[in-house]
Scaffold this motif. Structure first.
Motif, PDB file in Angstrom:
ATOM      1  N   GLY A 217     -39.331  47.809  24.518  1.00 25.64           N
ATOM      2  CA  GLY A 217     -38.435  49.174  24.805  1.00 25.64           C
ATOM      3  C   GLY A 217     -37.252  48.913  23.936  1.00 25.64           C
ATOM      4  N   TRP A 218     -37.112  50.661  23.646  1.00 20.60           N
ATOM      5  CA  TRP A 218     -36.086  51.120  22.666  1.00 20.60           C
ATOM      6  C   TRP A 218     -34.760  50.442  22.552  1.00 20.60           C
ATOM      7  N   HIS A 219     -33.760  50.832  23.548  1.00 22.80           N
ATOM      8  CA  HIS A 219     -32.833  50.785  24.294  1.00 22.80           C
ATOM      9  C   HIS A 219     -31.870  49.110  23.910  1.00 22.80           C
ATOM     10  N   ILE A 220     -33.930  48.358  24.513  1.00 24.14           N
ATOM     11  CA  ILE A 220     -33.153  46.625  24.465  1.00 24.14           C
ATOM     12  C   ILE A 220     -33.348  45.981  22.766  1.00 24.14           C
ATOM     13  N   GLU A 221     -33.720  46.823  21.921  1.00 28.49           N
ATOM     14  CA  GLU A 221     -33.592  46.286  20.294  1.00 28.49           C
ATOM     15  C   GLU A 221     -31.931  46.018  19.842  1.00 28.49           C
ATOM     16  N   CYS A 222     -31.418  46.846  20.223  1.00 28.85           N
ATOM     17  CA  CYS A 222     -30.461  47.362  19.139  1.00 28.85           C
ATOM     18  C   CYS A 222     -29.361  45.954  20.277  1.00 28.85           C
ATOM     19  N   SER A 223     -29.529  45.530  21.584  1.00 30.92           N
ATOM     20  CA  SER A 223     -27.927  44.654  21.788  1.00 30.92           C
ATOM     21  C   SER A 223     -28.746  43.869  21.255  1.00 30.92           C
ATOM     22  N   GLY A 224     -30.523  43.492  21.267  1.00 27.94           N
ATOM     23  CA  GLY A 224     -30.561  42.227  20.999  1.00 27.94           C
ATOM     24  C   GLY A 224     -30.151  41.785  19.380  1.00 27.94           C
ATOM     25  N   ILE A 225     -30.178  42.207  18.405  1.00 27.58           N
ATOM     26  CA  ILE A 225     -30.315  42.503  17.259  1.00 27.58           C
ATOM     27  C   ILE A 225     -28.912  42.492  17.023  1.00 27.58           C
TER      28      ILE A 225
END
Length: 483
Positions: A217-225
């Motif tokens: 999902g889009w939201h998980i990307e920023c947290s992970g990066i």
């Protein structure tokens, strides 16, 4: 430095966790199309923030993602992936689309003097990190699997809606457009962490996961990066005002649930660039890009200057009339700087300190670029020499990055070349009797001046002037113009 913290809804002194160092994350573009100038206003203001923190002595480590998968056409986890939509529009693969528009984005940034962050990470390069994050949320009881997808369970949070100071208009234009109900969700506010092929069989980019073949999902990307490159704690997170909900709200929810502690201390949100007809978008009205402005004769740095004239927490209305006014103001400023002589005196330390304080006072006041631009004009009013004024402008431009000194130097060089051309001695027929006489009299005048017979030298000049011949004296000698 005081900065408005969207999380607490008040201005606060900016104090990073580690003395002298700042960890900074900015949401990058979804690279399915060109960035419009409204998108770029946000990146300009984030660039000013980073450069001012550096100017103030901080070591800034800035990370930005590139969304090349997972951002759906509706922020409510519905519709198709924007990247897939772009690929269909142009009959290319998703990765071809991502490469083309990523390059286009950074080309625009270069034209606008926007610094490339220390780390730029496409989402497709961190799939393992996203899966690990989702697994952790499942283990901690903050997520569940339903219908093949993995959802974040917002009911497990004491507080989900972290940002509630945006107005209804901001909420309407930025999010929840065309949202459809999802029967797999336990709660209306729950959001997808991982999609599987059970819901999106046409998705081009898919990866193996514990829950089936799918994509993040889009939201998980920023947290992970962010966690990968900046660790468990983040000083400041930036983005457009329309990212407050649901994107940044969901980032906080999943990050703090996973980490078990507060994640980010300061949130910096830039308000929209609007047109007279409403919020700028890629789907309505004229698609305003940097390239379009250039095609109409506008320097991209004038657009940057236009943005700096307004505070980042105020909506800015774009029109060509407003941009033309910025062009006029910018050109007048450059013209005034071009009249200053870089060799005019030594740096006046007291005047330099006075001018710099006005500049830093403006930016310490919640990054007030409008007042910082006023400080530029105040420099011209200082009772000091040209060298000091130009040094101050160059110093300010480390942050503002609108190219004033280089533009002024270009004007100086062009004027010098024009003057040289205007004073250039024309070529005449050396057999012309008048030319022969003029050359003879120039030598006689030269001898007269050598003998300090200035009356004779003046008589020769006047005699030739009466014949329509003007003598031009400079360091290289004497030339003449006839007529």
């Amino acid at each position: 430095m005081l900065i408005y913290n969207s999380l607490t809804r008040k201005r606060e002194e900016f104090i990073p966790r580690e003395e002298g160092k700042v960890s900074m994350y900015t949401c990058g573009p979804t690279v399915y199309h060109f960035a419009h100038i409204g998108n770029l206003r946000t990146y300009i203001m984030e660039d000013v923030l980073e450069k001012y923190l550096t100017y103030s002595g901080y070591d800034v480590n800035r990370v930005m993602n590139i969304t090349d998968v997972g951002h759906l056409s509706s922020d409510g986890d519905t519709g198709e992936d924007k990247m897939l939509k772009g690929a269909r529009r142009e009959k290319k693969t998703v990765l071809e689309i991502a490469k083309f528009y990523t390059d286009a984005f950074f080309a625009d940034c270069k034209k606008l003097n926007i610094k490339v962050p220390n780390t730029v990470q496409p989402a497709t390069g961190c799939i393992a990190e996203f899966i690990a994050l989702v697994e952790g949320l499942l283990e901690k009881g903050y997520a569940y699997v339903a219908g093949g997808n993995v959802y974040f369970d917002t009911s497990k949070l004491d507080e989900y809606y972290k940002f509630n100071d945006f107005n209804e208009e901001d909420l309407e234009v930025g999010v929840r457009e065309g949202v459809e109900g999802d029967e797999n969700k336990k709660n209306k506010a729950d959001f997808v962490l991982w999609f599987t092929k059970s819901k999106f069989d046409d998705q081009e980019l898919k990866w193996d996961s514990p829950w089936g073949i799918g994509y993040p999902g889009w939201h998980i990307e920023c947290s992970g990066i962010s966690m990968k490159y900046l660790g468990e704690y983040l000083d400041i997170h930036c983005g457009g005002i329309d990212n407050q909900f649901p994107h940044h709200t969901n980032e906080i929810a999943q990050s703090e649930a996973y980490l078990g502690h507060k994640w980010c201390n300061y949130w910096f949100h830039v308000y929209h660039l609007n047109t007279n007809s409403g919020k700028m978008s890629k789907s309505s009205g004229e698609f305003l890009t940097v390239s379009l402005l250039e095609s109409k004769g506008y320097d991209p740095l004038v657009y940057r200057y236009f943005c700096l004239q307004s505070h980042y927490r105020k909506s800015l209305v774009f029109s060509y009339e407003n941009l033309d006014n910025a062009v006029t103001a910018y050109n007048k400023l450059v013209a005034r700087l071009a009249q200053l002589d870089p060799k005019d005196g030594e740096i006046d330390e007291a005047a330099f300190a006075e001018g710099k304080k006005r500049f830093t006072d403006a930016l310490d006041n919640d990054l007030n670029t409008s007042l910082a631009v006023t400080a530029l004009y105040d420099v011209l009013k200082l009772r000091t020499n040209g060298a000091t004024k130009l040094a101050l402008i160059a110093d300010f431009d480390r942050v503002l990055s609108i190219g004033l000194c280089s533009a002024a130097e270009k004007v100086r060089k062009e004027k010098k070349a024009a003057d040289a051309e205007a004073n250039k001695a024309p070529e005449y027929d050396m057999s012309d009797p008048l030319v022969v006489e003029v050359l003879d009299l120039i030598e006689k005048r030269k001898q007269a001046k050598k003998e300090k017979n200035f009356a004779e030298a003046d008589r020769i000049r006047q005699y030739l002037l009466d014949k329509g011949v003007t003598l031009i004296d400079d360091r290289s000698g004497t030339t003449f113009k006839i007529g």
